[in-house]
Design an enzyme around this catalytic site. Structure first.
Site, mmCIF file in Angstrom:
data_model
loop_
_atom_site.group_PDB
_atom_site.id
_atom_site.type_symbol
_atom_site.label_atom_id
_atom_site.label_comp_id
_atom_site.label_asym_id
_atom_site.label_seq_id
_atom_site.Cartn_x
_atom_site.Cartn_y
_atom_site.Cartn_z
ATOM 1 N N HIS A 54 -43.846 -28.238 15.822
ATOM 2 C CA HIS A 54 -44.490 -29.261 16.641
ATOM 3 C C HIS A 54 -45.358 -30.207 15.812
ATOM 4 O O HIS A 54 -45.743 -31.292 16.264
ATOM 5 C CB HIS A 54 -45.344 -28.588 17.721
ATOM 6 C CG HIS A 54 -45.466 -29.406 18.973
ATOM 7 N ND1 HIS A 54 -45.275 -30.766 19.002
ATOM 8 C CD2 HIS A 54 -45.773 -29.063 20.251
ATOM 9 C CE1 HIS A 54 -45.442 -31.222 20.225
ATOM 10 N NE2 HIS A 54 -45.743 -30.213 21.013
ATOM 11 N N THR A 80 -27.736 -21.028 13.647
ATOM 12 C CA THR A 80 -27.506 -19.577 13.618
ATOM 13 C C THR A 80 -26.804 -19.169 14.898
ATOM 14 O O THR A 80 -27.112 -19.666 15.982
ATOM 15 C CB THR A 80 -28.832 -18.804 13.442
ATOM 16 O OG1 THR A 80 -28.562 -17.400 13.435
ATOM 17 C CG2 THR A 80 -29.820 -19.111 14.554
#
Length: 404
Positions: free
Chosen positions: A375, A323
């Site tokens: 994560h 983006t």
């Protein structure tokens, strides 16, 4: 011959749609393949066209109604002609037509647009049947208001502009507009991404001078060689990300329940801002695409996004997303994951800053990069090394060609 107008066949990932706008009303003439209704889904707006020359006989699903895949929207009469009053009756009916209510002369789509913009319908010239106001008439009126100051100067009486806008002087005006299905889905997915993922963001900065110099040196030849395709920055980022994804497969993976899915290909989504909201069409197999292929495809995505022509297939899948908030002036941001992907790269504004190079202060065009990642799937070490790899490839673009 009567024909059933049905909603398009939705893919498995789309449960239903909403009737957004009827471009044709019962009795209006339609040509083959002429747009008659828009169906808004969670991902895109789909267009339904006329199957033949004829007219819409009856509308079964009004604007705002929810429709399922292949559900009947209207009854179409092929070969019929638009209804018109006989000439002999025109004069007797003139008074009746002039006294028709606004609701009778304004189509549903036009009425919606008038209400959303607080317009005075009496000031809009109708070009539809019997002087009816169409959606296009309202849009043309809105576009023409840009020249209102010049018109006011020519006609002193027109200075009482607040009346035309239906905005009382001194009042604090508010407008409540229902959230579109696309906007609601975007909001829902972004909230889910933050709630369901262990999302972290790591940052770095890249010296854009090598890419900028390479682009400056070859952009004219590139455009001439590749039939008008312009050389931008996004293709360098796509190719750098592709190489980095091959080196760090976890960043290119996705999570499906308790399974980690590793993809042996690189399909990179590129965020495109449109009037309907943020869309993420996908570049397929970027490893086999050239810089020209990437630039041409992205340009096509942008054009079709602005025209509302992006299809379901364009936005299905994707293993990684890029983006670019820099086009709007963003200096730094934290991009939000695009589930089920596990990482997203944020580009930002190129800004000249003083940097220390070999003990000397040098002014360089720098860009902050941000990598948000899940994560649960990616360790911090991998995320940092992935971002450093992109930085190294961009600061030495020859490595992209040599794949080193």
């Amino acid at each position: 011959m009567s024909i059933e107008i049905k909603a398009p066949t939705f893919p498995e990932s789309v449960a239903d749609g909403t009737v957004a706008t009827w471009h044709k009303q019962p009795g209006e003439a339609c040509a083959t393949d002429e747009l008659i209704v828009d169906i808004e889904t969670d991902k895109v707006v789909l267009e339904v066209v006329a199957p033949a020359d004829g007219v819409i006989k009856e509308i079964l699903k009004g604007e705002g109604d929810t429709v399922l895949s292949e559900e009947i929207l209207a009854i179409f009469e092929a070969g019929a002609v638009a209804s018109a009053a006989p000439a002999a009756e025109a004069a007797p009916q003139a008074d009746a037509d002039s006294s028709a209510t606004d609701a009778e002369k304004i189509g549903p789509a036009a009425r919606k647009l008038i209400d959303e913009n607080n317009l005075d319908a009496t000031q809009i010239k109708g070009t539809g049947k019997n002087g009816g106001i169409t959606k296009e008439d309202v849009q043309n009126f809105l576009n023409s208001r840009g020249s209102a100051p010049a018109a006011a100067a020519a006609a002193p009486k027109a200075a009482a502009a607040p009346v035309a806008l239906n905005v009382p002087v001194g009042e604090r005006v508010e407008k409540r507009v229902p959230m579109t299905r696309l906007r609601a889905t975007i909001a829902k997915r972004l909230v889910e991404a933050q709630q369901n993922a262990a999302m972290l963001t790591t940052y770095n900065e890249v010296n854009m001078k090598p890419v900028m110099e390479l682009r400056k040196q070859y952009k004219d030849l590139f455009e001439k060689t590749h039939n008008g395709t312009r050389l931008g920055f996004m293709s360098f980022f796509v190719k750098a990300a592709t190489e980095a994804l091959k080196r760090f497969p976890a960043v290119n993976a996705s999570i499906d329940g308790n399974d980690m899915v590793y993809h042996g290909y690189q399909d990179i989504g590129v965020a495109v801002s449109t009037e309907r909201g943020l869309m993420v069409p996908v570049l397929r197999d970027t490893d086999s695409m050239s810089l020209a292929d990437v630039e041409a495809t992205i340009a096509d995505f942008g054009k079709r996004g602005r025209d509302g022509k992006l299809g379901m297939d364009d936005m299905q899948g994707g293993t990684f997303t890029i983006t670019n908030g820099g086009v709007f002036g963003s200096l730094m941001s934290t991009p939000i994951l695009n589930p089920p992907q596990t990482a997203i790269l944020g580009m930002h504004k190129i800004q000249e800053r003083p940097m220390a190079v070999n003990g000397q202060v040098v002014i360089l065009p720098m860009m902050y990069l941000a990598l948000s990642y899940d994560h649960r799937m990616i360790d911090g070490k991998e995320a940092v090394q992935f971002l450093v790899t992109i930085k190294d490839l961009l600061e030495d673009p020859a490595r992209l060609l040599l794949e080193v």
